[in-house]
Each structure stands twice: as structure tokens, then as C-alpha cells.
Design an enzyme around this catalytic site. Structure first.
Site, mmCIF file in Angstrom:
data_model
loop_
_atom_site.group_PDB
_atom_site.id
_atom_site.type_symbol
_atom_site.label_atom_id
_atom_site.label_comp_id
_atom_site.label_asym_id
_atom_site.label_seq_id
_atom_site.Cartn_x
_atom_site.Cartn_y
_atom_site.Cartn_z
ATOM 1 N N CYS A 1 27.206 99.652 42.805
ATOM 2 C CA CYS A 1 26.151 98.660 42.540
ATOM 3 C C CYS A 1 26.548 97.246 42.942
ATOM 4 O O CYS A 1 27.718 96.903 42.825
ATOM 5 C CB CYS A 1 25.806 98.674 41.057
ATOM 6 N N PRO A 2 25.612 96.440 43.446
ATOM 7 C CA PRO A 2 24.180 96.766 43.647
ATOM 8 C C PRO A 2 23.868 97.563 44.915
ATOM 9 O O PRO A 2 22.731 97.957 45.122
ATOM 10 C CB PRO A 2 23.539 95.366 43.731
ATOM 11 N N LYS B 1 42.922 96.017 44.755
ATOM 12 C CA LYS B 1 42.995 94.623 44.292
ATOM 13 C C LYS B 1 44.454 94.183 44.346
ATOM 14 O O LYS B 1 45.360 94.959 44.010
ATOM 15 C CB LYS B 1 42.485 94.497 42.845
HETATM 16 C C1 SAM Z 1 32.733 94.819 43.355
HETATM 17 S S1 SAM Z 1 31.463 95.719 42.631
HETATM 18 C C2 SAM Z 1 30.930 96.770 43.913
HETATM 19 C C3 SAM Z 1 30.070 96.089 44.909
HETATM 20 C C4 SAM Z 1 29.479 97.050 45.906
HETATM 21 N N1 SAM Z 1 30.509 97.666 46.761
HETATM 22 C C5 SAM Z 1 28.493 96.344 46.799
HETATM 23 O O1 SAM Z 1 28.783 96.195 47.983
HETATM 24 O O2 SAM Z 1 27.410 95.988 46.315
HETATM 25 C C6 SAM Z 1 32.301 96.811 41.595
HETATM 26 C C7 SAM Z 1 31.420 97.837 40.914
HETATM 27 O O3 SAM Z 1 32.256 98.834 40.376
HETATM 28 C C8 SAM Z 1 31.631 99.326 39.213
HETATM 29 N N2 SAM Z 1 32.630 100.023 38.408
HETATM 30 C C9 SAM Z 1 33.752 99.509 37.841
HETATM 31 N N3 SAM Z 1 34.401 100.505 37.171
HETATM 32 C C10 SAM Z 1 33.688 101.632 37.366
HETATM 33 C C11 SAM Z 1 33.846 102.973 36.947
HETATM 34 N N4 SAM Z 1 34.878 103.354 36.211
HETATM 35 N N5 SAM Z 1 32.912 103.877 37.343
HETATM 36 C C12 SAM Z 1 31.862 103.515 38.104
HETATM 37 N N6 SAM Z 1 31.662 102.256 38.518
HETATM 38 C C13 SAM Z 1 32.568 101.325 38.151
HETATM 39 C C14 SAM Z 1 31.044 98.101 38.552
HETATM 40 O O4 SAM Z 1 29.968 98.477 37.703
HETATM 41 C C15 SAM Z 1 30.587 97.278 39.762
HETATM 42 O O5 SAM Z 1 29.213 97.500 40.034
#
Ligand code: SAM
Length: 362
Positions: A220-221, A305
Site C-alpha cells: 500500500c498504497p 533498510k
Molecule cells: C514503504 S510502504 C510501501 C510503499 C509501496 N511499495 C508503494 O510503492 O506504494 C510500506 C508498507 O508496508 C506495509 N507493511 C509493514 N509491515 C507489514 C507486514 N508485516 N505485512 C504487510 N504489510 C506490512 C505497511 O502497511 C506499508 O503500507
């Protein structure tokens, strides 16, 4: 030439320096590093006169994490006279002949960028001078070496060359990508850049194409999912957050509100696994290893990271561990890791399993 000039992101000079020091030593090219914080470049000064020529040829740019671009350079040219900056540069490059392109560049800092307009203008007379001396061919040729002149301040430049088969095709090593108006997030550019850096255009046509299935962990998004959809793939997007409604309307995305660390794909015909979850890098690496051991994907692109300190050491350790685990599990692979232009405190990894077997999950 004695100096290797390495372009990196501002603030990552120490990491770039630690990496070149180790990699040059592995190739028995002794030398020392000269760098300043936030200069966005590193100089590796070799002990041997031709040390940088050896590195420009034998050290694969694609194998360096923190270097965007590199070139073998002469001594720093200082006090280039305003009335004739061309002649000293032509003289410094007298050992070159029949190069195919000239790039007048600056490091990627705000101060250096103030020189960009000058660099553009200066390219014209310098090109003429280098053609006249024979250092540069009359017409551009993408198979011949590239001449780089990098201005680090007014009247101060490093001049040298890179080999076209071991060089970024981009000016300053930075791909100029346009953010699509309908992309759900700026992160979208990261995956776009990753495909461009890790795969050639031909490889993208065969391995990033419609008909393939993908999983996006932490979707997301939807910036990364957008890139997969744009290439015609069917995507399982895993995230508890909301996905961009327009992306969902394409019919190519199935959204699973689930934990990316527990998700198991219902069908095991996944070609691309991508992962942008903000998590501890070792935990993400373990997840990628588990998916690889289960045989749930063919190629992956994921972010790690970066820690605050010893970034090169930490990343190398994680990648070495991953390589050991894959090898122990008899998984043949190719792995590449890069601090991309669109990455900030992270690096992007490309992992290709059983690369000799080609595309099989169509
Ligand atoms: C940096 S954002 C991703 C952005 C995405 N790649 C984009 O281009 O729009 C990180 C995402 O990882 C999700 N996230 C973090 N831990 C997670 C987990 N254990 N399982 C699923 N989603 C996770 C968060 O909800 C967040 O939406």
C-alpha cells in the site's frame, strides 16, 4: 591513471569508501581513500600509476552497492583558467584516443549542481577540443570509452574515462525517470529504477511482461504494484492498509489484508516477488530466504533498510548470510544490490533463482 572517481549519494561517502577499499584490495590494487562528508563522491587513489585503469576494467560497477558511476581519473585539475579551460583538460587526457562520448558532470550536491549550466555550455568547446586532439571520435559511439570531466568546484575538475561495458548509461549515474501522473506513490519510481538497473531492456521484455504473476509484500498504497500492473502482470498485493482504488479497477490486482511475514501464495506460480515492508533488514532477508527455499518465486526485488552506522558492513553481512543459506539449499542464484538514486536509507536487492532455467511461470 591513478585515481578512481566514484559517484555516490551525499552522506554515503563512508560506505562507498569502505566498499571500494575492500573491493580494490581483493583485486590487489593497493591505495587509499580521499573523501569528505556530503561531497557525494569518493576518490580511491591507487599506489600504482595504472591502478585505476585496472579497476575501471576489472571491478564490475554492477557489483558495487554504494557507487552510482565510476571513472579512472588523472590528478585533480585546479585553477583552470577562465579564458582557456579546454587546453589543460585536453592535455590531461592526452593518453586517450577515439572515445565515443563526452560527459561533463558534477557530484550530486546542491552546491555542485549550481555548476550544471556551466557544464552544459562548456561541453561544446571541450568536445571540439577533444575531437581535434583525437581523444574523442567525430561521431558518438556507444561501444567506445566515455570521457568524464567532473567539476567539483569552479575551475576544479577530475578528468578521465570509463569503459562503456562497465559504466552507467546515465549522466552522473542517475536515471531520469518521470513520475506517472496516476502512480499512487513516489515509491513507484524505486521499482521502476530497479527494473532498469538490474535488467537490460531485452531482459525486461522477456522477464517483466504480461502473463506473469507477482506478489507485492507491503504493497500500500500501490506504487510498486502499479509498476507490475503497467507491465501487464497479475498482482497479489499484501498489506493491511488501503490500496489505490484506480489500481484495483484494473482487475489485475487482488488485495489480501494480511501479514506479509505469514502470507503464503495460494498458487505457487509466482514469477516476481517484490517487498517494500519497513522492517529490520535481517528479518526481510530471512523472509526472502524462506520464500526461495520453498520455491515460491523466480525473481525478487526487495529493499533492505540501512542501519545508522557501518552500513556497508551490515549490508554485506546480510547478503553473505543469504548467499550461504541459498547455496546450502542447493539454490543456484544471481544477486545484485544497489543503493539506487530513488533509495534513501535503504538499498535494493535483486535475486534471481536458477537463472539458467529462464522464464517458466507464464
Ligand atoms: C514503504 S510502504 C510501501 C510503499 C509501496 N511499495 C508503494 O510503492 O506504494 C510500506 C508498507 O508496508 C506495509 N507493511 C509493514 N509491515 C507489514 C507486514 N508485516 N505485512 C504487510 N504489510 C506490512 C505497511 O502497511 C506499508 O503500507
Amino acid at each position: 591513471m591513478k585515481n578512481l572517481f566514484l559517484f555516490c549519494r551525499s552522506g554515503y561517502e563512508k560506505d562507498c569508501a569502505a566498499e571500494i577499499q575492500q573491493r580494490a584490495a581483493e583485486l590487489n590494487v593497493g591505495g587509499f581513500v580521499k573523501t569528505n562528508v556530503n561531497d557525494a563522491y569518493v576518490i580511491y587513489q591507487c599506489f600504482e600509476e595504472d591502478g585505476a585503469d585496472t579497476l575501471a576494467k576489472e571491478l564490475a560497477l554492477s557489483s558495487l552497492i554504494f557507487t552510482r558511476q565510476m571513472f579512472a581519473a588523472s590528478e585533480l585539475l585546479v585553477d583552470l583558467p577562465e579564458q582557456d579551460r579546454v587546453s589543460p583538460i585536453v592535455t590531461a587526457l592526452s593518453e586517450l584516443s577515439k572515445c565515443g562520448e563526452l560527459r561533463v558532470e558534477t557530484p550530486d550536491t546542491n552546491e555542485a549542481k549550481e555548476l550544471s549550466a556551466f557544464c552544459r555550455k562548456f561541453t561544446v568547446p571541450l568536445r571540439q577540443g577533444l575531437k581535434k586532439s583525437g581523444a574523442l571520435l567525430g561521431a558518438e559511439n556507444d561501444r567506445r570509452p566515455i570521457i568524464h570531466v567532473c567539476f567539483i568546484g569552479p575551475g576544479k575538475a577530475y578528468a578521465g574515462y570509463s569503459l562503456s561495458n562497465n559504466s552507467s548509461p546515465h549522466f552522473m549515474g542517475i536515471p531520469r525517470l518521470k513520475m506517472a501522473a496516476d502512480a499512487p506513490s513516489r515509491s513507484s519510481l524505486k521499482l521502476d529504477e530497479a527494473f532498469g538497473v538490474f535488467l537490460t531492456k531485452d531482459e525486461q521484455e522477456t522477464r517483466c511482461r504480461s502473463g506473469l504473476n507477482a506478489v507485492d509484500l507491503g504493497a500500500c498504497p500501490g506504487g510498486w504494484t502499479y509498476q507490475l500492473v503497467r507491465r501487464g502482470m497479475m498482482v497479489a498485493a499484501i498489506d493491511n492498509g488501503p490500496m489505490d482504488p484506480k489500481l484495483m479497477e484494473t482487475g489485475q490486482v487482488k488485495h489480501y489484508r494480511a501479514d506479509g511475514f505469514r502470507f503464503e501464495p495460494p498458487r505457487k506460480n509466482i514469477y516476481w516477488l517484490v517487498c517494500d515492508m519497513v522492517e529490520k533488514p535481517a528479518r526481510v532477508a530471512e523472509l526472502m530466504e524462506a520464500w526461495a527455499i520453498n520455491g515460491w518465486f523466480k525473481e525478487a526485488i526487495f529493499n533492505l533498510k540501512l542501519p545508522m552506522k557501518s552500513r556497508y558492513k551490515e549490508v554485506s553481512t546480510i547478503l553473505e548470510t543469504m548467499a550461504t543459506i541459498l547455496t546450502e539449499n542447493e539454490i543456484d542464484f544471481k544477486m545484485q544490490c544497489k543503493h539506487l538514486y530513488h533509495d534513501r536509507d535503504e538499498v535494493t536487492v535483486h535475486l534471481w533463482l536458477f537463472p539458467e532455467k529462464g522464464v517458466s511461470y507464464a
